[in-house]
Design an enzyme around this catalytic site. Structure first.
Site, PDB file in Angstrom:
ATOM      1  N   ASP A 117      50.260   7.633 -61.063  1.00 56.93           N
ATOM      2  CA  ASP A 117      49.445   6.712 -60.280  1.00 56.93           C
ATOM      3  C   ASP A 117      50.252   5.567 -59.672  1.00 56.93           C
ATOM      4  OD1 ASP A 117      46.549   5.651 -59.822  1.00 56.93           O
ATOM      5  OD2 ASP A 117      47.581   3.944 -60.741  1.00 56.93           O
ATOM      6  N   GLU A 131      51.767   9.613 -56.723  1.00 57.86           N
ATOM      7  CA  GLU A 131      50.907   8.970 -55.730  1.00 57.86           C
ATOM      8  C   GLU A 131      51.600   7.709 -55.233  1.00 57.86           C
ATOM      9  OE1 GLU A 131      46.627   6.764 -55.124  1.00 57.86           O
ATOM     10  OE2 GLU A 131      48.072   6.173 -56.641  1.00 57.86           O
TER      11      GLU A 131
END
Ligand code: TEU
Length: 578
Positions: free
Chosen positions: A241, A309
């Site tokens: 993330d 990401e």
């Protein structure tokens, strides 16, 4: 299965090449509880187990489960207070183990989130870190002294919080003081004052999400131990993330203003600053991601995988993708970012550019949505959304990420203000519960109230009903996934751009070991014809059409003068006819 994996040789393609990965947002996927009185109107791990057969039948190869870790849920679970524990709202670690074994029995691999940049402020690390300036974890987060301007206390620099959208509303309510009309809304500071330490702590996201200090080797080791914990439990892959934020300037220098920022309806005041020192800082970022990837070295038999990401410019993404192309790559959001600009040539260029920039040995990936973005059908309409799925599903040598509900062409659901959960990000509309059946709560839960409302149209629009309609989007996804799973050319082939002489058509081929196929997609709602050049064959048989799922035998002549005819919003995949 284990045996096979252990025997994987270096030349054998990775499982992830051509894998279709289904993103589960666990709070909205499916609720199953052992006791009826425990129902919460929210999804659970047992609910995911319940739907594994559905996913298998759909043709899915792996699931990415968004965070189900212990969390106060200030940011939908991306604020983790204990990474090695399951939040009781979702079940237990035993449930997770049962989920992993059943998924693996079905040949479905498991990807979980790693959230390395921040924890919840309720994490024991932060509780300790904030307790004094000299405790053993004092340096585990990004703490800094204030600066004083005319005797007034100010944060150490101008770094802003990603969650600066609420500033727009705050300004309207007059809470930001007098700002001249022609001035943009200031972003929210990424710094929060802590009374005990008499220092600021950094939070690139919510106030309750302090950034850890990645410059501290003990912290990096602790994060890597988190990865090992889940790998040892059988997890196969990580979605890492907001990874660009782990690379910061250790000197905390100010960001420069972004001259291109113009405030409009949907802007985020955060974008007024260029991100250079606060995220993706070259000197620290690339070494740190390499260190994270190195954890996989001890798990090679598993064919593990990382997807990063990172919202960064292409040059930076290429650098990420070159770090360890065999096991890690970054999400490809290029086409998703421009999706409303639904023009064939534009998307063809983006696609060609993407495959061109990928380093050798890397696996591509394609994405039409996730829990942070409005649903694709709401962005471009139902029929173009099917074309977008058709393109992603037939692109060669790629991981196809499918966000839950895309297979039903579900749309965003308006959530009245009093029921909203994601006050910071405004992302509730794409996170509403799944629509499984025409029954109570669309088959998602037996509870009397759901955590977010679902689409009130569910009696008509749900997966069970779509299953009976041979032309439904669900059946289109099944057909696409069946073709993918059965085609080494789609799974392992090389991407070749084709040339369509009609500017409203996108076309490409996949080629592998003497076999090939072509995908040709009409971006308009009109019937059109096009010549398709550079395919290595002229006459082809339509293997699948996005609008004619019954697939009556149909031949096309790609190169002929009169061209290939395509119906409105029709995409086809063509193989050379024998
Ligand atoms: O998102 C990272 C990110 O950069 C966000 O700015 C994203 O663009 C934003 O959510 C759009 O509104 C990840 C997660 O996907 C997101 O759900 C989390 O809120 C965020 O990290 C913090 O962990």
């Amino acid at each position: 299965m284990k045996q096979m994996e252990a025997n994987r040789t270096n030349t054998e393609p990775s499982f992830w090449e051509g894998a279709s990965i289904y993103q589960i947002y666990p709070r909205s996927f499916m609720e199953v509880r052992l006791e009826a009185e425990d129902l919460r109107g929210e999804g659970s791990l047992l609910g995911i187990i319940d739907k594994l057969d559905y996913l298998k039948d759909l043709g899915i190869n792996a699931i990415w489960i968004s965070p189900f870790f212990m969390s106060p849920m200030e940011d939908g679970g991306y604020d983790v207070s204990d990474y090695t524990a399951v939040d009781p709202r979702y079940g237990t670690l035993e449930d997770f183990n049962a989920l992993t074994s059943k998924a693996h029995e079905l040949g479905i691999k498991i990807m979980v989130d790693l959230i390395p940049n921040h924890t919840s402020d309720q994490h024991s690390w932060f509780e300790q870190s904030r307790s004094s300036r000299d405790n053993p974890k004092a340096d585990w987060y990004v703490w800094a002294d204030p600066v004083y301007v005319n005797g007034e206390r100010r944060p150490p620099n101008n770094w802003a919080s990603v969650f600066s959208k609420p500033q727009l509303e705050a300004r309207k309510r007059g809470e930001l003081g007098d700002i001249p009309e022609d001035q943009p809304t200031p972003p929210a500071s990424a710094w929060e004052w802590d009374g005990t330490r008499q220092q600021y702590y950094l939070h690139s996201f919510a106030e309750g999400q302090p950034d850890v200090n990645f410059h501290n080797p003990e912290v990096r080791e602790a994060v890597k131990n988190g990865m090992r914990f889940w790998l040892d439990l059988g997890v196969d892959a990580f979605r890492i993330d907001a990874v660009n934020y782990i690379g910061k300037d250790p000197e905390l220098r100010d960001e420069e203003p972004n001259p291109d920022y113009v405030e409009g309806h949907d802007s985020n005041p955060y974008d007024q600053l260029i991100r250079y020192h606060s995220a993706g800082y070259t000197d620290t970022f690339y070494p740190y991601i390499e260190e994270l990837v190195s954890v996989l070295n001890d798990y090679k038999d598993k064919d593990p995988r990382i997807i990063f990401e990172a919202y960064m410019p292409d040059e930076d993404l290429s650098k990420i993708d070159s770090t360890a192309p065999k096991v890690a790559s970054s999400f490809n959001f290029t086409r998703l970012d421009i999706i409303e600009d639904w023009r064939a040539r534009l998307h063809q260029e983006a696609l060609d550019g993407y495959y061109r920039r990928l380093p050798k040995g890397s696996i591509a990936n394609h994405v039409n949505g996730n829990h942070d973005k409005p649903r694709i059908a709401s962005r471009i309409g139902f029929d173009p959304a099917r074309v977008a799925a058709f393109i992603n599903g037939t692109l060669p040598k790629a991981m196809w990420f499918i966000f839950q509900g895309e297979e039903g062409n579900f749309i965003n659901v308006e959530v009245p203000e009093e029921l909203q959960d994601d006050k910071l990000g405004g992302r509730d509309e794409e996170r509403t519960p799944m629509l499984w059946t025409p029954g109570k709560n669309a088959g998602f839960s037996d509870a009397d109230r759901l955590w977010l409302p679902n689409d009130s149209n569910y009696k008509k629009v749900n997966l069970e009903t779509q299953g009976k309609d041979p032309f439904s989007t669900l059946n289109l996804f099944k057909a696409l996934l069946a073709i993918r799973n059965g085609s080494p050319t789609i799974k392992h082939g090389n991407y070749h751009p084709l040339f369509a002489d009609n500017p409203d058509v996108l076309a490409f081929a996949g080629r592998y070991k003497g076999n090939q196929y072509s995908t040709v997609a009409n971006f308009t709602a009109r019937e059109i014809s096009t010549r398709v050049l550079r395919a290595e064959h002229n006459v082809g048989r339509v293997l699948l059409s996005s609008t004619h799922l019954d697939c009556k035998p149909r031949l096309v002549s790609l190169e002929d003068k009169e061209g290939t005819r395509l119906g409105p919003n029709e995409a086809i995949v063509v193989v050379p006819s024998a």
